[in-house]
Design an enzyme around this catalytic site. Structure first.
Site, PDB file in Angstrom:
ATOM      1  N   LYS A  15       2.020   7.354 -27.366  1.00 39.36           N
ATOM      2  CA  LYS A  15       0.712   8.007 -27.566  1.00 39.36           C
ATOM      3  C   LYS A  15       0.515   8.382 -29.034  1.00 39.36           C
ATOM      4  O   LYS A  15      -0.539   8.128 -29.616  1.00 39.36           O
ATOM      5  CB  LYS A  15       0.602   9.278 -26.700  1.00 39.36           C
ATOM      6  N   ARG A  86      -2.444  17.719 -19.398  1.00 37.12           N
ATOM      7  CA  ARG A  86      -1.155  17.430 -18.777  1.00 37.12           C
ATOM      8  C   ARG A  86      -1.069  17.935 -17.350  1.00 37.12           C
ATOM      9  O   ARG A  86      -0.036  17.748 -16.700  1.00 37.12           O
ATOM     10  CB  ARG A  86      -0.044  18.098 -19.583  1.00 37.12           C
ATOM     11  N   ARG A 120      14.287   8.258 -31.243  1.00 31.80           N
ATOM     12  CA  ARG A 120      13.225   8.623 -32.188  1.00 31.80           C
ATOM     13  C   ARG A 120      13.781   9.520 -33.304  1.00 31.80           C
ATOM     14  O   ARG A 120      14.592  10.414 -33.069  1.00 31.80           O
ATOM     15  CB  ARG A 120      12.108   9.376 -31.466  1.00 31.80           C
ATOM     16  N   ARG A 153      14.065  15.327 -32.926  1.00 30.65           N
ATOM     17  CA  ARG A 153      13.369  16.462 -32.292  1.00 30.65           C
ATOM     18  C   ARG A 153      14.296  17.152 -31.302  1.00 30.65           C
ATOM     19  O   ARG A 153      15.074  16.491 -30.616  1.00 30.65           O
ATOM     20  CB  ARG A 153      12.130  15.947 -31.547  1.00 30.65           C
ATOM     21  N   ARG A 164      11.577  16.214 -19.250  1.00 28.90           N
ATOM     22  CA  ARG A 164      10.156  16.017 -19.605  1.00 28.90           C
ATOM     23  C   ARG A 164       9.523  14.948 -18.717  1.00 28.90           C
ATOM     24  O   ARG A 164       8.359  15.066 -18.341  1.00 28.90           O
ATOM     25  CB  ARG A 164      10.048  15.630 -21.089  1.00 28.90           C
TER      26      ARG A 164
HETATM   27  P1  AP5 Z   1       5.712   8.142 -29.755  1.00 24.90           P
HETATM   28  O1  AP5 Z   1       4.531   7.396 -30.253  1.00 24.90           O
HETATM   29  O2  AP5 Z   1       6.204   9.299 -30.548  1.00 24.90           O
HETATM   30  O3  AP5 Z   1       5.483   8.504 -28.211  1.00 24.90           O
HETATM   31  P2  AP5 Z   1       4.652   9.686 -27.560  1.00 24.90           P
HETATM   32  O4  AP5 Z   1       4.058   9.120 -26.295  1.00 24.90           O
HETATM   33  O5  AP5 Z   1       3.720  10.304 -28.531  1.00 24.90           O
HETATM   34  O6  AP5 Z   1       5.868  10.626 -27.204  1.00 24.90           O
HETATM   35  P3  AP5 Z   1       6.023  12.188 -27.316  1.00 24.90           P
HETATM   36  O7  AP5 Z   1       7.476  12.441 -27.011  1.00 24.90           O
HETATM   37  O8  AP5 Z   1       5.532  12.713 -28.610  1.00 24.90           O
HETATM   38  O9  AP5 Z   1       5.147  12.639 -26.152  1.00 24.90           O
HETATM   39  P4  AP5 Z   1       5.253  13.919 -25.353  1.00 24.90           P
HETATM   40  O10 AP5 Z   1       4.035  13.799 -24.546  1.00 24.90           O
HETATM   41  O11 AP5 Z   1       6.491  14.147 -24.569  1.00 24.90           O
HETATM   42  O12 AP5 Z   1       5.402  15.000 -26.475  1.00 24.90           O
HETATM   43  P5  AP5 Z   1       4.351  15.985 -27.133  1.00 24.90           P
HETATM   44  O13 AP5 Z   1       4.681  16.028 -28.557  1.00 24.90           O
HETATM   45  O14 AP5 Z   1       2.966  15.666 -26.713  1.00 24.90           O
HETATM   46  O15 AP5 Z   1       6.901   7.086 -29.580  1.00 24.90           O
HETATM   47  C1  AP5 Z   1       8.187   7.501 -29.138  1.00 24.90           C
HETATM   48  C2  AP5 Z   1       9.264   6.659 -29.850  1.00 24.90           C
HETATM   49  O16 AP5 Z   1       9.152   5.290 -29.471  1.00 24.90           O
HETATM   50  C3  AP5 Z   1       9.180   6.688 -31.380  1.00 24.90           C
HETATM   51  O17 AP5 Z   1      10.472   6.677 -31.894  1.00 24.90           O
HETATM   52  C4  AP5 Z   1       8.452   5.402 -31.742  1.00 24.90           C
HETATM   53  O18 AP5 Z   1       8.882   4.908 -32.990  1.00 24.90           O
HETATM   54  C5  AP5 Z   1       8.891   4.467 -30.622  1.00 24.90           C
HETATM   55  N1  AP5 Z   1       7.830   3.541 -30.231  1.00 24.90           N
HETATM   56  C6  AP5 Z   1       6.499   3.820 -30.070  1.00 24.90           C
HETATM   57  N2  AP5 Z   1       5.830   2.720 -29.660  1.00 24.90           N
HETATM   58  C7  AP5 Z   1       6.775   1.746 -29.538  1.00 24.90           C
HETATM   59  C8  AP5 Z   1       6.720   0.369 -29.131  1.00 24.90           C
HETATM   60  N3  AP5 Z   1       5.555  -0.198 -28.793  1.00 24.90           N
HETATM   61  N4  AP5 Z   1       7.867  -0.332 -29.104  1.00 24.90           N
HETATM   62  C9  AP5 Z   1       9.050   0.238 -29.472  1.00 24.90           C
HETATM   63  N5  AP5 Z   1       9.164   1.523 -29.874  1.00 24.90           N
HETATM   64  C10 AP5 Z   1       8.043   2.262 -29.891  1.00 24.90           C
HETATM   65  O19 AP5 Z   1       4.735  17.368 -26.414  1.00 24.90           O
HETATM   66  C11 AP5 Z   1       5.970  18.022 -26.665  1.00 24.90           C
HETATM   67  C12 AP5 Z   1       6.032  19.308 -25.852  1.00 24.90           C
HETATM   68  O20 AP5 Z   1       4.932  20.176 -26.216  1.00 24.90           O
HETATM   69  C13 AP5 Z   1       5.902  19.169 -24.347  1.00 24.90           C
HETATM   70  O21 AP5 Z   1       7.127  18.862 -23.744  1.00 24.90           O
HETATM   71  C14 AP5 Z   1       5.352  20.546 -23.958  1.00 24.90           C
HETATM   72  O22 AP5 Z   1       6.358  21.515 -23.971  1.00 24.90           O
HETATM   73  C15 AP5 Z   1       4.401  20.872 -25.093  1.00 24.90           C
HETATM   74  N6  AP5 Z   1       3.020  20.420 -24.838  1.00 24.90           N
HETATM   75  C16 AP5 Z   1       2.346  19.452 -25.520  1.00 24.90           C
HETATM   76  N7  AP5 Z   1       1.115  19.284 -25.014  1.00 24.90           N
HETATM   77  C17 AP5 Z   1       1.009  20.186 -23.981  1.00 24.90           C
HETATM   78  C18 AP5 Z   1      -0.011  20.469 -23.045  1.00 24.90           C
HETATM   79  N8  AP5 Z   1      -1.171  19.805 -23.051  1.00 24.90           N
HETATM   80  N9  AP5 Z   1       0.217  21.434 -22.131  1.00 24.90           N
HETATM   81  C19 AP5 Z   1       1.378  22.107 -22.111  1.00 24.90           C
HETATM   82  N10 AP5 Z   1       2.403  21.857 -22.952  1.00 24.90           N
HETATM   83  C20 AP5 Z   1       2.222  20.922 -23.877  1.00 24.90           C
END
Ligand code: AP5
Length: 207
Positions: A15, A86, A120, A153, A164
């Site tokens: 994402k 979410r 990552r 991270r 997660r």
């Molecule tokens: P990346 O693009 O970083 O993936 P992502 O889907 O953004 O993953 P996140 O871990 O950031 O998502 P998340 O939803 O768990 O975390 P968030 O920060 O929102 O890619 C991941 C890896 O794969 C990278 O190394 C990249 O290089 C690699 N990659 C990408 N595309 C690729 C491809 N096509 N091929 C190969 N490799 C690839 O949330 C973190 C925390 O915040 C949550 O756990 C929660 O505690 C809190 N939080 C956030 N939003 C909310 C909400 N709305 N409500 C409540 N709590 C929340």
């Protein structure tokens, strides 16, 4: 052309990677609750700090997150929204504050997700994203963009990554079902190179 885009997917689905590119491509805001919360991990709220929830892989309480999104969207002409909603309560809140032009779900298998999360690395300075195998920097541990240090991270350990994913299936899959039932969801196979996934998203948004 759609300019209010919601990108849904499990942790590690890509994402963040794709949202940044889409926001650049369309000249709109990248609104991400994950980055906003990481920047305010130790903010005191009536529920405690975001840090305690994030490090356990749990969701931060809805009122905290809803407030962040409402403020961000109020200032945005168009946006790519990443990491929100979410759960169904957040989806309900979102529907009250904005309309969406497109809802895209990035579909990626669980074991691929765990590999992506645990491999990552992010730049401590500028936030650029890497992967030790799939998107390595030119020099190990050093950011290509700014020379900053690459770190893991705190929620990207295998144990927390799996937690997660569990939280995703319990809370966020019903949101995906909701948009699918409404006929608003377009699904994109997220298991390809970042360039190919970006092209696939572009194709579905153009349709
Ligand atoms: P990346 O693009 O970083 O993936 P992502 O889907 O953004 O993953 P996140 O871990 O950031 O998502 P998340 O939803 O768990 O975390 P968030 O920060 O929102 O890619 C991941 C890896 O794969 C990278 O190394 C990249 O290089 C690699 N990659 C990408 N595309 C690729 C491809 N096509 N091929 C190969 N490799 C690839 O949330 C973190 C925390 O915040 C949550 O756990 C929660 O505690 C809190 N939080 C956030 N939003 C909310 C909400 N709305 N409500 C409540 N709590 C929340």
């Amino acid at each position: 052309m759609s300019h209010r885009i919601l990108l849904l997917g499990a942790p590690g689905a890509g994402k963040g990677t794709q949202s940044k590119r889409l926001a650049d491509e369309y000249g709109v805001e990248h609104v991400t609750t994950g980055d906003a919360l990481r920047a305010n991990k130790d903010m005191e709220t009536e529920y405690g700090t975001p840090r305690s929830f994030m490090e356990a892989g749990d969701l931060v309480p809805d009122p905290v997150v809803n407030e962040i999104v409402e403020a961000a969207l109020a200032d945005a002409d168009g946006f790519v929204l990443d990491g929100y909603p979410r759960n169904l309560e957040q989806a309900e809140f979102l529907s009250e504050i904005t309309d969406l032009d497109a809802v895209v779900f990035l579909d990626v298998d669980d074991e691929v997700l765990v590999d992506r999360l645990t491999g990552r690395r992010v730049c401590d300075e500028c936030g650029a994203n890497y992967h030790v195998d799939f998107q390595p920097p030119a020099e190990a541990g050093v950011c290509d963009e700014c020379g900053g240090e690459l770190i893991q991270r705190e929620d990207d350990t295998e144990e927390t990554a799996r937690e997660r994913l569990q939280v995703f299936y319990e809370n966020t899959e019903p949101v995906i079902e909701h948009f699918r039932d409404e006929g608003d969801l377009v699904e994109v196979d997220g298991e390809a190179t970042p360039d190919d996934v970006f092209a696939r998203i572009g194709d579905v948004l153009d349709e």
